[in-house]
Scaffold this active site. Sequence first.
Site, mmCIF file in Angstrom:
data_model
loop_
_atom_site.group_PDB
_atom_site.id
_atom_site.type_symbol
_atom_site.label_atom_id
_atom_site.label_comp_id
_atom_site.label_asym_id
_atom_site.label_seq_id
_atom_site.Cartn_x
_atom_site.Cartn_y
_atom_site.Cartn_z
ATOM 1 N N LYS A 106 1.174 -1.294 0.128
ATOM 2 C CA LYS A 106 -0.466 0.061 -0.072
ATOM 3 C C LYS A 106 0.916 1.199 0.148
ATOM 4 C CE LYS A 106 -3.663 -2.028 2.771
ATOM 5 N NZ LYS A 106 -4.816 -2.238 3.804
ATOM 6 N N SER A 136 -7.033 -4.921 7.574
ATOM 7 C CA SER A 136 -7.032 -5.530 7.658
ATOM 8 C C SER A 136 -5.659 -5.752 8.345
ATOM 9 C CB SER A 136 -6.889 -6.515 6.152
ATOM 10 O OG SER A 136 -6.057 -5.964 5.154
ATOM 11 N N LYS A 189 -4.446 6.545 2.855
ATOM 12 C CA LYS A 189 -5.411 6.216 4.319
ATOM 13 C C LYS A 189 -3.716 6.196 5.393
ATOM 14 C CE LYS A 189 -3.221 2.100 5.153
ATOM 15 N NZ LYS A 189 -3.221 1.161 5.668
ATOM 16 N N THR A 246 -6.591 1.984 10.373
ATOM 17 C CA THR A 246 -5.778 2.256 10.323
ATOM 18 C C THR A 246 -5.437 3.473 11.157
ATOM 19 O OG1 THR A 246 -5.359 1.492 8.227
ATOM 20 C CG2 THR A 246 -3.406 3.034 9.131
#
Length: 331
Positions: A106, A136, A189, A246
């Site tokens: 990511k 996750s 994010k 997160t």
Amino acid sequence: MNTIGVIGAGSWGTALATVVAGKGNKVRIWDIDEKHLKTMDKNRENTDYLPGVPLNENIEIAYTVEAALKDADTVLFSAPAQHFRSALTSALDYIDDNALIINVAKGIEQKTLARMSEIAAEHLDMDRYVVLSGPSHAEEVGRRLPTTVAVASYNLKAAEKIQDLFMTDRFRVYTTEDVVGVELGGALKNIIALGAGISDGMGFGDNAKAALMTRGLAEITRLGIKLGAKPETFAGLTGTGDLIVTCTSMHSRNRRCGIMIGEGMSPQEATEKVGMVVEGMFTTEAAYELAKREGVEMPITEAIYNATKGHINAADAVELLMGRDKKHEQG
């Protein structure tokens, strides 16, 4: 039974290997750190990054890329985003022409400002490429706590094959064709999570964090739409869902790093103390440059960029954000 080669033996690569191995598939894991591999092999556990989760009997430690990818019909890349390019190019000679490629990094590559799929497109037929993302934490997936993610591909059939490969009674998988939106939601994010951590570290409370998350999602969506993503993707698992987990969990390296910065530690010291890759520290700079290139206003990203680069301190960043000119919320 499928054969899956995993490149990268961090917490997330190991957790995902555990999911597919638990379904009877054959999994081989390779990592650039041979000492780490030997420790995993000896202990049959990733004690460095995913302690308390024993390796399934179907997981084999591979000591070369070639051994990891031999006869693999699926290849999962779980290298940090800034190393995805080198991991992919070093593996290309050993990847079967028909193998599906999954990427779970990511981030946005620094300097090139490329998303991971854009890097992959330089080397692969994109009908074979799938990105997996969503709220996750590896620590929870490894312990088989209920988790839901999304897989995205320009080829829906490829996404559906990966959906079938991973789907269990504790790991639910949705499909989408919005590769751009899924990648940007997962990458950006981390920036907002740094900001949420800084806010928590400074003792600003839930109101401030809620505002950061909400306005952060607004600027993520602005950039996403400019780059061709579907706006509804950012309201889903890989947008709002990943942002929530997160920004609020102590499993999040980005939030933990931000907390330490908010408490007065330097960005470099905080990153070192986390002890693992803090993707947001790299993505912040790339996203800041990408927003400038695209002419998209991202004030939170800009403030966090300046704070993590040491141009301003955390308190100054807050003052800059709170002192901005008044606006209409949907503007």
